[in-house]
Design a protein around this motif. Structure first.
Motif, PDB file in Angstrom:
ATOM      1  N   VAL A  70       3.006  -4.102 -12.088  1.00  0.00           N
ATOM      2  CA  VAL A  70       2.676  -2.611 -11.558  1.00  0.00           C
ATOM      3  C   VAL A  70       1.706  -2.659 -10.282  1.00  0.00           C
ATOM      4  O   VAL A  70       0.385  -3.124 -10.560  1.00  0.00           O
ATOM      5  CB  VAL A  70       1.794  -1.709 -12.806  1.00  0.00           C
ATOM      6  CG1 VAL A  70       1.588  -0.288 -12.295  1.00  0.00           C
ATOM      7  CG2 VAL A  70       2.921  -1.615 -14.044  1.00  0.00           C
TER       8      VAL A  70
ATOM      9  N   GLU B 287      -1.357  13.292  -8.207  1.00  0.00           N
ATOM     10  CA  GLU B 287      -0.843  13.530  -9.427  1.00  0.00           C
ATOM     11  C   GLU B 287      -1.456  12.205 -10.259  1.00  0.00           C
ATOM     12  O   GLU B 287      -1.805  11.228  -9.766  1.00  0.00           O
ATOM     13  CB  GLU B 287       0.812  13.550  -9.497  1.00  0.00           C
ATOM     14  CG  GLU B 287       1.370  12.287  -9.182  1.00  0.00           C
ATOM     15  CD  GLU B 287       2.815  12.404  -8.841  1.00  0.00           C
ATOM     16  OE1 GLU B 287       3.347  13.751  -9.533  1.00  0.00           O
ATOM     17  OE2 GLU B 287       3.435  11.609  -8.378  1.00  0.00           O
ATOM     18  N   SER B 288      -1.239  12.575 -11.676  1.00  0.00           N
ATOM     19  CA  SER B 288      -1.820  11.453 -12.566  1.00  0.00           C
ATOM     20  C   SER B 288      -1.158  10.071 -12.416  1.00  0.00           C
ATOM     21  O   SER B 288       0.211  10.099 -12.309  1.00  0.00           O
ATOM     22  CB  SER B 288      -1.482  12.107 -14.221  1.00  0.00           C
ATOM     23  OG  SER B 288      -1.822  11.009 -14.952  1.00  0.00           O
TER      24      SER B 288
ATOM     25  N   PRO C 204     -10.592  -2.225 -15.126  1.00  0.00           N
ATOM     26  CA  PRO C 204     -10.103  -2.797 -16.248  1.00  0.00           C
ATOM     27  C   PRO C 204     -10.072  -4.385 -16.265  1.00  0.00           C
ATOM     28  O   PRO C 204      -9.827  -4.840 -14.874  1.00  0.00           O
ATOM     29  CB  PRO C 204      -8.799  -2.418 -16.600  1.00  0.00           C
ATOM     30  CG  PRO C 204      -8.487  -1.103 -15.692  1.00  0.00           C
ATOM     31  CD  PRO C 204      -9.553  -1.264 -14.621  1.00  0.00           C
TER      32      PRO C 204
ATOM     33  N   SER D 299      -8.331   7.093  -9.731  1.00  0.00           N
ATOM     34  CA  SER D 299      -9.631   6.465 -10.548  1.00  0.00           C
ATOM     35  C   SER D 299      -9.925   5.119 -10.148  1.00  0.00           C
ATOM     36  O   SER D 299     -10.864   4.598 -10.130  1.00  0.00           O
ATOM     37  CB  SER D 299      -9.343   6.676 -12.128  1.00  0.00           C
ATOM     38  OG  SER D 299      -9.115   7.832 -12.499  1.00  0.00           O
TER      39      SER D 299
ATOM     40  N   GLY E 185      -3.518   6.358  -8.703  1.00  0.00           N
ATOM     41  CA  GLY E 185      -4.478   5.377  -8.334  1.00  0.00           C
ATOM     42  C   GLY E 185      -5.784   5.842  -7.931  1.00  0.00           C
ATOM     43  O   GLY E 185      -6.384   5.166  -7.303  1.00  0.00           O
TER      44      GLY E 185
HETATM   45  N1  LIG Z   1      -5.663  -1.334 -17.844  1.00  0.00           N
HETATM   46  C1  LIG Z   1      -4.518  -1.135 -17.243  1.00  0.00           C
HETATM   47  N2  LIG Z   1      -3.280  -1.800 -17.203  1.00  0.00           N
HETATM   48  C2  LIG Z   1      -2.210  -1.489 -16.962  1.00  0.00           C
HETATM   49  N3  LIG Z   1      -1.963  -0.643 -16.093  1.00  0.00           N
HETATM   50  C3  LIG Z   1      -3.094   0.109 -15.612  1.00  0.00           C
HETATM   51  C4  LIG Z   1      -4.493   0.023 -16.249  1.00  0.00           C
HETATM   52  N4  LIG Z   1      -5.266   1.037 -15.765  1.00  0.00           N
HETATM   53  C5  LIG Z   1      -4.413   1.758 -14.986  1.00  0.00           C
HETATM   54  N5  LIG Z   1      -2.928   1.129 -14.845  1.00  0.00           N
HETATM   55  C6  LIG Z   1      -1.907   1.515 -13.993  1.00  0.00           C
HETATM   56  O1  LIG Z   1      -2.445   2.107 -12.551  1.00  0.00           O
HETATM   57  C7  LIG Z   1      -2.089   3.546 -12.407  1.00  0.00           C
HETATM   58  C8  LIG Z   1      -3.221   4.413 -11.860  1.00  0.00           C
HETATM   59  O2  LIG Z   1      -4.274   4.674 -12.681  1.00  0.00           O
HETATM   60  P1  LIG Z   1      -5.393   5.569 -12.340  1.00  0.00           P
HETATM   61  O3  LIG Z   1      -6.070   5.047 -10.880  1.00  0.00           O
HETATM   62  O4  LIG Z   1      -6.175   5.797 -13.481  1.00  0.00           O
HETATM   63  O5  LIG Z   1      -4.688   6.874 -11.976  1.00  0.00           O
HETATM   64  P2  LIG Z   1      -4.864   8.326 -11.526  1.00  0.00           P
HETATM   65  O6  LIG Z   1      -6.618   8.235 -11.606  1.00  0.00           O
HETATM   66  O7  LIG Z   1      -4.549   8.583 -10.269  1.00  0.00           O
HETATM   67  O8  LIG Z   1      -4.615   9.230 -12.605  1.00  0.00           O
HETATM   68  C9  LIG Z   1      -1.585   3.956 -13.747  1.00  0.00           C
HETATM   69  O9  LIG Z   1      -0.564   5.019 -13.930  1.00  0.00           O
HETATM   70  C10 LIG Z   1      -1.259   2.801 -14.523  1.00  0.00           C
HETATM   71  O10 LIG Z   1       0.161   2.390 -14.454  1.00  0.00           O
END
Ligand SMILES: Nc1ncnc2c1ncn2[C@@H]1O[C@H](COP(=O)(O)OP(=O)(O)O)[C@@H](O)[C@H]1O
Ligand SMILES: [Mg+2]
Length: 285
Positions: A23, A43-44, A60, A49, A47
């Motif tokens: 991913v 959108e959710s 993570p 966060s 990327g």
């Molecule tokens: N610990 C993780 N393991 C696997 N994939 C992750 C993890 N954390 C985030 N992701 C992937 O990264 C994408 C973006 O995460 P994030 O930055 O939290 O999105 P946002 O804050 O825009 O909703 C998630 O949709 C997921 O696919």
């Protein structure tokens, strides 16, 4: 602008290897900011966060990160060790998350948490900590600061908890606040009070703010500049007053779906992921 940028992120990629494959969550993100209010909208899952978290070194454990550089106020965050990152987190960069329930310690009073913030970072003695905590609680709108000091988090409403959290983040006079969906768990009326408080604090103290939200309206109201993220990329950067001139189809779709007071809308337009978005994406817009 002659002063050095507060934040510089260059060519950031974050990916994960999962059971169902690779991913690419953040792809080639670059931006620079000063002591301004920068919004990140998308959108959710786009990327947002992860992009903000890389600045604090709290990704993570399974994240694979590459970048040209990540710099905070002249400090190379991408190559810094854990000790240096601990000095930055809390002390110079404060983070406010969605739900105060997860950020405030349920076992400690507000006073203990605010003062602890001060002592961890050795900013001053106990009396100074207490005086500063009371000042800040008043500044974020509590008229009964003494009573709030003695309260436990469960005795505060969501909005009060979030304002206590803002006060806590300000204990060390940080240079940057990262607020990740800080009001998503709050009612509309409380939401505005919390955002107004945060906005006033950021302006008065000349801090930088990164405000993350999926809500374009909200970010446009509280930020000078907006990065629009879509599927891991920054697809457009706009000054808030220029929102109407947005060019990327995803941004346009967001702007067109905003509820407006000056015209009757039968129902909110739903986002239609047209083929032309892919073209923009491939062009690395
Ligand atoms: N610990 C993780 N393991 C696997 N994939 C992750 C993890 N954390 C985030 N992701 C992937 O990264 C994408 C973006 O995460 P994030 O930055 O939290 O999105 P946002 O804050 O825009 O909703 C998630 O949709 C997921 O696919
Ligand atoms: Mg998020």
């Amino acid at each position: 602008m002659t002063e050095q940028p507060l934040v510089e992120i260059s060519a950031l990629d974050i990916s994960f290897t999962t059971k169902s494959g690779r991913v690419d969550a953040v792809r080639g993100v670059s931006f620079t900011m000063g002591r301004e209010r920068l919004g990140i909208v998308g959108e959710s899952g786009s990327g947002k966060s992860l992009t903000a978290r890389c600045l604090l070194g709290i990704l993570p454990a399974n994240a694979e990160v590459r970048s040209r550089h990540i710099v905070f106020d002249g400090i190379r965050v991408d190559t810094a060790g854990e000790a240096e990152m601990r000095r930055l987190r809390g002390r110079r960069i404060g983070m406010i998350l969605q739900d105060p329930k997860y950020s405030l310690n349920p076992l400690l009073t507000v006073s203990q948490q605010l003062c602890e913030m001060f002592s961890i970072h050795r900013v001053g003695n106990r009396a100074e900590a207490r005086a500063k905590a009371i000042d800040l609680l008043r500044a974020v709108g509590f008229t009964d600061a003494d009573r709030v000091m003695a309260s436990y988090p469960h005795e505060l409403s969501g909005g009060m908890g979030q304002r206590a959290m803002i006060a806590m983040m300000l204990m060390t006079d940080p240079d940057l606040i990262v607020a990740d969906e800080p009001t998503s768990a709050l009612d509309v009326t409380v939401k505005l009070k919390v955002l107004d408080t945060m906005d006033r604090m950021v302006r008065e103290r000349r801090m930088g703010l990164v405000l993350i939200s999926h809500d374009l309206n909200l970010v446009a109201a509280y930020c000078d500049r907006i990065l629009i993220m879509y599927r891991g990329r920054v697809v457009e950067t706009l000054n808030s007053p220029d929102l109407a001139a947005a060019r990327h189809p995803y941004t346009r779709a967001l702007v067109d779906s905003l509820p407006r007071l000056d015209r009757q809308v039968d129902r909110l337009k739903t986002l239609d992921r047209g083929a032309d978005w892919t073209r923009w994406e491939n062009a690395g817009a």
